[in-house]
Design a protein around this motif. Structure first.
Motif, PDB file in Angstrom:
ATOM      1  N   ARG A 162       0.827  -1.213   0.000  1.00  0.00           N
ATOM      2  CA  ARG A 162       0.000   0.000   0.000  1.00  0.00           C
ATOM      3  C   ARG A 162       0.862   1.265   0.000  1.00  0.00           C
ATOM      4  O   ARG A 162       0.567   2.241  -0.682  1.00  0.00           O
ATOM      5  CB  ARG A 162      -0.928  -0.003   1.219  1.00  0.00           C
ATOM      6  CG  ARG A 162      -2.115  -0.924   1.084  1.00  0.00           C
ATOM      7  CD  ARG A 162      -2.907  -1.015   2.354  1.00  0.00           C
ATOM      8  NE  ARG A 162      -3.393   0.283   2.809  1.00  0.00           N
ATOM      9  CZ  ARG A 162      -4.495   0.891   2.353  1.00  0.00           C
ATOM     10  NH1 ARG A 162      -5.217   0.306   1.420  1.00  0.00           N
ATOM     11  NH2 ARG A 162      -4.876   2.051   2.840  1.00  0.00           N
ATOM     12  N   ARG A 163       1.922   1.221   0.764  1.00  0.00           N
ATOM     13  CA  ARG A 163       2.825   2.371   0.820  1.00  0.00           C
ATOM     14  C   ARG A 163       3.485   2.622  -0.543  1.00  0.00           C
ATOM     15  O   ARG A 163       3.632   3.764  -0.978  1.00  0.00           O
ATOM     16  CB  ARG A 163       3.887   2.120   1.896  1.00  0.00           C
ATOM     17  CG  ARG A 163       4.844   3.276   2.123  1.00  0.00           C
ATOM     18  CD  ARG A 163       5.628   3.087   3.405  1.00  0.00           C
ATOM     19  NE  ARG A 163       6.395   1.837   3.426  1.00  0.00           N
ATOM     20  CZ  ARG A 163       6.150   0.828   4.249  1.00  0.00           C
ATOM     21  NH1 ARG A 163       5.167   0.898   5.120  1.00  0.00           N
ATOM     22  NH2 ARG A 163       6.893  -0.270   4.214  1.00  0.00           N
ATOM     23  N   LEU A 164       3.858   1.540  -1.217  1.00  0.00           N
ATOM     24  CA  LEU A 164       4.552   1.660  -2.496  1.00  0.00           C
ATOM     25  C   LEU A 164       3.624   2.070  -3.628  1.00  0.00           C
ATOM     26  O   LEU A 164       3.943   2.968  -4.421  1.00  0.00           O
ATOM     27  CB  LEU A 164       5.233   0.331  -2.837  1.00  0.00           C
ATOM     28  CG  LEU A 164       5.970   0.254  -4.174  1.00  0.00           C
ATOM     29  CD1 LEU A 164       7.173   1.189  -4.172  1.00  0.00           C
ATOM     30  CD2 LEU A 164       6.418  -1.180  -4.443  1.00  0.00           C
ATOM     31  N   HIS A 165       2.445   1.432  -3.699  1.00  0.00           N
ATOM     32  CA  HIS A 165       1.578   1.630  -4.863  1.00  0.00           C
ATOM     33  C   HIS A 165       0.490   2.682  -4.669  1.00  0.00           C
ATOM     34  O   HIS A 165       0.008   3.261  -5.644  1.00  0.00           O
ATOM     35  CB  HIS A 165       0.921   0.302  -5.258  1.00  0.00           C
ATOM     36  CG  HIS A 165       1.894  -0.727  -5.752  1.00  0.00           C
ATOM     37  ND1 HIS A 165       2.477  -0.651  -6.990  1.00  0.00           N
ATOM     38  CD2 HIS A 165       2.387  -1.852  -5.166  1.00  0.00           C
ATOM     39  CE1 HIS A 165       3.292  -1.691  -7.166  1.00  0.00           C
ATOM     40  NE2 HIS A 165       3.243  -2.432  -6.064  1.00  0.00           N
ATOM     41  N   GLN A 167       0.654   4.992  -1.839  1.00  0.00           N
ATOM     42  CA  GLN A 167       1.141   6.046  -0.940  1.00  0.00           C
ATOM     43  C   GLN A 167       0.200   6.233   0.256  1.00  0.00           C
ATOM     44  O   GLN A 167      -0.092   7.353   0.678  1.00  0.00           O
ATOM     45  CB  GLN A 167       1.317   7.382  -1.686  1.00  0.00           C
ATOM     46  CG  GLN A 167       2.462   7.405  -2.674  1.00  0.00           C
ATOM     47  CD  GLN A 167       2.145   6.661  -3.963  1.00  0.00           C
ATOM     48  OE1 GLN A 167       1.118   6.903  -4.581  1.00  0.00           O
ATOM     49  NE2 GLN A 167       3.025   5.770  -4.369  1.00  0.00           N
ATOM     50  N   LYS A 168      -0.263   5.107   0.786  1.00  0.00           N
ATOM     51  CA  LYS A 168      -1.159   5.140   1.941  1.00  0.00           C
ATOM     52  C   LYS A 168      -0.528   4.389   3.105  1.00  0.00           C
ATOM     53  O   LYS A 168       0.370   3.563   2.925  1.00  0.00           O
ATOM     54  CB  LYS A 168      -2.521   4.527   1.592  1.00  0.00           C
ATOM     55  CG  LYS A 168      -3.316   5.369   0.608  1.00  0.00           C
ATOM     56  CD  LYS A 168      -4.715   4.815   0.401  1.00  0.00           C
ATOM     57  CE  LYS A 168      -5.523   5.711  -0.536  1.00  0.00           C
ATOM     58  NZ  LYS A 168      -6.899   5.197  -0.745  1.00  0.00           N
ATOM     59  N   GLY A 169      -1.045   4.670   4.284  1.00  0.00           N
ATOM     60  CA  GLY A 169      -0.493   4.100   5.509  1.00  0.00           C
ATOM     61  C   GLY A 169      -0.980   2.696   5.782  1.00  0.00           C
ATOM     62  O   GLY A 169      -1.506   2.001   4.917  1.00  0.00           O
ATOM     63  N   LYS A 170      -0.840   2.290   7.049  1.00  0.00           N
ATOM     64  CA  LYS A 170      -1.131   0.916   7.445  1.00  0.00           C
ATOM     65  C   LYS A 170      -2.612   0.591   7.321  1.00  0.00           C
ATOM     66  O   LYS A 170      -3.463   1.374   7.702  1.00  0.00           O
ATOM     67  CB  LYS A 170      -0.682   0.678   8.889  1.00  0.00           C
ATOM     68  CG  LYS A 170       0.821   0.782   9.094  1.00  0.00           C
ATOM     69  CD  LYS A 170       1.176   0.524  10.546  1.00  0.00           C
ATOM     70  CE  LYS A 170       2.682   0.620  10.771  1.00  0.00           C
ATOM     71  NZ  LYS A 170       3.040   0.391  12.189  1.00  0.00           N
ATOM     72  N   ALA A 171      -2.869  -0.607   6.802  1.00  0.00           N
ATOM     73  CA  ALA A 171      -4.238  -1.121   6.778  1.00  0.00           C
ATOM     74  C   ALA A 171      -4.379  -2.327   7.683  1.00  0.00           C
ATOM     75  O   ALA A 171      -5.482  -2.684   8.075  1.00  0.00           O
ATOM     76  CB  ALA A 171      -4.630  -1.509   5.352  1.00  0.00           C
ATOM     77  N   SER A 172      -3.252  -2.957   8.047  1.00  0.00           N
ATOM     78  CA  SER A 172      -3.269  -4.134   8.912  1.00  0.00           C
ATOM     79  C   SER A 172      -2.336  -3.905  10.088  1.00  0.00           C
ATOM     80  O   SER A 172      -1.250  -3.347   9.928  1.00  0.00           O
ATOM     81  CB  SER A 172      -2.816  -5.388   8.143  1.00  0.00           C
ATOM     82  OG  SER A 172      -3.817  -5.794   7.238  1.00  0.00           O
ATOM     83  N   SER A 173      -2.756  -4.346  11.267  1.00  0.00           N
ATOM     84  CA  SER A 173      -1.939  -4.202  12.461  1.00  0.00           C
ATOM     85  C   SER A 173      -0.742  -5.143  12.392  1.00  0.00           C
ATOM     86  O   SER A 173      -0.846  -6.265  11.899  1.00  0.00           O
ATOM     87  CB  SER A 173      -2.762  -4.518  13.713  1.00  0.00           C
ATOM     88  OG  SER A 173      -3.838  -3.615  13.828  1.00  0.00           O
ATOM     89  N   VAL A 174       0.401  -4.663  12.890  1.00  0.00           N
ATOM     90  CA  VAL A 174       1.598  -5.488  12.950  1.00  0.00           C
ATOM     91  C   VAL A 174       2.114  -5.475  14.377  1.00  0.00           C
ATOM     92  O   VAL A 174       1.804  -4.590  15.170  1.00  0.00           O
ATOM     93  CB  VAL A 174       2.692  -4.976  11.982  1.00  0.00           C
ATOM     94  CG1 VAL A 174       2.208  -5.034  10.559  1.00  0.00           C
ATOM     95  CG2 VAL A 174       3.103  -3.541  12.338  1.00  0.00           C
ATOM     96  N   GLY A 175       2.923  -6.474  14.719  1.00  0.00           N
ATOM     97  CA  GLY A 175       3.483  -6.537  16.069  1.00  0.00           C
ATOM     98  C   GLY A 175       4.528  -7.618  16.160  1.00  0.00           C
ATOM     99  O   GLY A 175       4.658  -8.469  15.273  1.00  0.00           O
ATOM    100  N   GLY A 176       5.302  -7.615  17.255  1.00  0.00           N
ATOM    101  CA  GLY A 176       6.378  -8.567  17.433  1.00  0.00           C
ATOM    102  C   GLY A 176       5.956  -9.883  18.036  1.00  0.00           C
ATOM    103  O   GLY A 176       6.771 -10.762  18.245  1.00  0.00           O
TER     104      GLY A 176
END
Length: 318
Positions: A162-165, A167-176
């Motif tokens: 999404r960021r590359l194509h 230019q939008k931010g996060k759509a899915s949560s990420v975590g460790g």
């Protein structure tokens, strides 16, 4: 100069194999995984291609065979993510092993730097155009299902696209920690030319992991929650791996005198270096005495997290 000589010395006397000590494979197949796999099967009719994400440090281990059995009728792209943490000197061997398993479409990526992310959409577009679209030929958009075991970066790949194509931010949560995504989500647009949507899905482990060592590899990479295996056990397997691969940066990081293959000695030194101690009661002949002791578990957690952040060198666990 002495430390440099020690760190570059050949690994002599390291353990030839890791003693699993009769441990059983940790099973971690909670309800949301079973439900997620069922939901994924139900959504297949709208899916044109499978985008499987796996950890580049374990390219041959830990991939869930259930996903292939249940979903394998669609075109398939394997993305080996976190390539920045993997020793890629063995890349050609890994690709050949995967090719022998029938995986001809494989891509190494790094979502932190968006490395090779730009190759995903063209590869998927080619795979979809060369395949039967299962009664979706009239649709101009493509729908891709993202699959894989927990904590390999599926949501990070979606956000990078999404960021590359777009230019939008996060759509899915990420975590460790594994288990951040717990359900099959609605479609997420990642590209407009061509029009492409992705379905994020929960990480799904096999209900029966193949071996204890594969379970340890998965745990070391964060695909299984640490406490299910034991932080000190994971730290011991990490120490075994680092020494076997002559990755001795842990010596400098924790100011140790030299490399060591005894986990208790290493964790004690790390705990003292970091000031990680705990108060424990010791039973004596005259009653209980409270003493200060090294916090081995705290030291193990720090060692494991340092590895996952790439601070202990690049490794290939397979």
């Amino acid at each position: 100069m002495r430390l440099f000589s020690v760190l570059r010395a050949p690994a002599v006397g390291w353990r030839e194999r890791f003693d699993c000590g009769g441990r059983e494979v940790a099973r971690w197949f909670p309800g949301h995984m079973a439900k997620g796999l069922k939901d994924m099967k139900n959504r297949l009719r709208v899916v044109d291609c499978l985008l499987e994400v796996h950890d580049a440090r374990i390219p041959l281990s830990g991939r869930n065979p259930l996903l292939q059995q249940a979903l394998g009728i669609r075109p398939h792209l394997l993305v080996l993510n976190k390539m920045d943490l993997a020793d890629l000197t063995h890349k050609s061997r890994i690709l050949e092993c995967l090719r022998q398993q029938g995986l001809s479409h494989v891509l190494f990526t790094d979502c932190l730097q968006d490395e090779n992310i730009d190759k995903i959409v063209p590869l998927i577009t080619e795979l979809v155009s060369n395949s039967q679209r299962y009664q979706r030929a009239e649709n101009i958009e493509s729908c891709i299902m993202v699959i894989g075991v927990p904590n390999v970066g599926k949501s990070s790949v979606i956000n990078s696209l999404r960021r590359l194509h777009l230019q939008k931010g996060k759509a899915s949560s990420v975590g460790g920690q594994p288990g951040i995504t717990r359900a099959v989500l609605t479609r997420i647009q990642v590209c407009d030319r061509p029009l492409m949507f992705l379905l994020d899905t929960p990480g799904v482990l096999s209900p029966q992991i193949e071996s204890v060592e594969i379970g340890l590899k998965l745990a070391l990479c964060g695909a299984i929650r640490d406490h299910l295996v034991g932080e000190e056990v994971i730290a011991d397997y990490l120490l075994y791996t680092l020494n076997r691969q002559q990755q001795f940066s842990y010596v400098e990081r924790y100011r140790l005198a030299s490399p060591c293959d005894d986990v208790e000695t290493v964790l004690k030194s790390i705990a003292l270096h970091l000031g990680k101690t705990r108060r424990v009661k010791v039973l004596t002949g005259t009653g209980n005495v409270t003493v200060t002791a090294p916090n081995y578990n705290g030291a193990a957690v720090d060692l494991i997290h340092s590895f996952r952040k790439g601070l202990l060198g690049k490794v290939m666990l397979d």
